[in-house]
Design a protein around this motif. Sequence first.
Motif, short mmCIF file in Angstrom:
data_model
loop_
_atom_site.label_atom_id
_atom_site.label_comp_id
_atom_site.label_asym_id
_atom_site.label_seq_id
_atom_site.Cartn_x
_atom_site.Cartn_y
_atom_site.Cartn_z
N MET A 58 46.72 27.18 40.29
CA MET A 58 45.98 28.43 40.47
C MET A 58 46.65 29.52 39.62
SD MET A 58 45.31 30.63 43.96
CE MET A 58 44.51 29.24 44.74
N SER A 59 45.84 30.23 38.85
CA SER A 59 46.38 31.27 37.99
C SER A 59 46.84 32.47 38.82
CB SER A 59 45.31 31.72 36.99
OG SER A 59 44.21 32.30 37.66
N ALA A 60 47.71 33.26 38.19
CA ALA A 60 48.26 34.43 38.88
C ALA A 60 47.16 35.45 39.16
CB ALA A 60 49.37 35.05 38.03
N ALA A 61 46.20 35.57 38.22
CA ALA A 61 45.13 36.55 38.41
C ALA A 61 44.24 36.17 39.59
CB ALA A 61 44.30 36.65 37.13
N LYS A 62 43.93 34.86 39.71
CA LYS A 62 43.08 34.41 40.81
C LYS A 62 43.81 34.54 42.15
CE LYS A 62 40.08 30.59 42.18
NZ LYS A 62 39.59 29.23 41.82
N ALA A 63 45.11 34.22 42.17
CA ALA A 63 45.90 34.37 43.40
C ALA A 63 45.97 35.84 43.82
CB ALA A 63 47.30 33.81 43.18
N LYS A 64 46.09 36.72 42.84
CA LYS A 64 46.14 38.15 43.14
C LYS A 64 44.81 38.63 43.71
CE LYS A 64 47.22 42.60 41.00
NZ LYS A 64 47.60 43.30 39.74
N LYS A 65 43.70 38.12 43.17
CA LYS A 65 42.37 38.50 43.65
C LYS A 65 42.16 38.01 45.08
CE LYS A 65 37.47 38.13 42.49
NZ LYS A 65 36.46 37.55 41.54
N ILE A 66 42.59 36.77 45.37
CA ILE A 66 42.45 36.22 46.73
C ILE A 66 43.30 37.03 47.71
CG2 ILE A 66 42.92 34.22 48.19
CD1 ILE A 66 42.23 32.45 45.79
N LEU A 67 44.52 37.35 47.29
CA LEU A 67 45.42 38.13 48.15
C LEU A 67 44.82 39.50 48.44
CD1 LEU A 67 48.13 38.38 49.60
CD2 LEU A 67 49.12 39.20 47.43
N TRP A 68 44.25 40.12 47.41
CA TRP A 68 43.64 41.44 47.59
C TRP A 68 42.44 41.35 48.54
CZ3 TRP A 68 44.24 46.33 47.57
CH2 TRP A 68 43.13 47.20 47.51
N THR A 69 41.63 40.30 48.41
CA THR A 69 40.46 40.13 49.29
C THR A 69 40.90 39.94 50.74
OG1 THR A 69 39.22 39.13 47.46
CG2 THR A 69 38.39 38.76 49.70
#
Length: 281
Positions: A1-12
């Motif tokens: 999982m990319s860092a950008a996608k993990a950041k988006k999931i965490l933000w959601t």
Amino acid sequence: MSAAKAKKILWTVLKYFTLILGGFVSLLPLVVCVITAFKTPEEYASTNVMTLPESWTNFDNFLQAWQQANMGVAFRNSVIILVFVLIGSILTGSMLAYVLSRFKFKGNGLIRNMFLFASLLPGIAMQVSVYKIMYTLGWINFLPGYIIMMCGTDIISIYIFIQFFENISDSLDESAIMDGCTYFGVFFRILLPLLKPAIVTVMILKGVSVYNEYYTANLYLQDKNHLVTVATSLFKFTGPLGNQYNYICAGVIITMIPALIVFILCQKQIYSGLTQGAVKG
């Protein structure tokens, strides 16, 4: 999982967690109030606040709250106060805003700044002088006097109306005056109907404030038999030996019902007034 996608999931996840937490904190007091309202005095004394009542069809608390707190008189007084205060505040605020926005004269800016300065002063700091004025005029325990005091200049309302006036073209005024209309005619026939979103916004803000007002109502309407309001009526169930929260919660629910009905019937106009008031221009 990319860092950008993990950041988006965490933000959601964080966003929805915050929303759920905020909703829980907001609804918890209401849930506790409803549960407590249906408990008998014995149940309330022997159970915690989250224990469900034995019967959801026990309306004795509501009847006791209505009768002992004299809530029929309280609703009558609150409706009278609310109607006259809203009419007075809307007319006063819109007329002052009309003068300040349409007529350029020496001291216009000073008056606006004085209103802004007055809005920064805490209301409690001026209660000594206000009480002295009310006492001198004989307006303590006098419903019309209390209404006049509550109609006093509402700074927020004035600035809401000024904002709307400044986004209405001056050509409307000039055309009407050229056709022989007076300044009063321009205001009442042309400009006031255009202020509907602002009026709705002011009615919401002022109406909620007046309906829930406890401190000034308790201070100036001291006759708790004939001049009781919705906000002060439930004080009947408080005392030095303890508070009867099962009756208080039942009374709170009764006072919420009219506001809930008004919101359900007028929610379209309320949302429209608030959103147009926020983004006008």
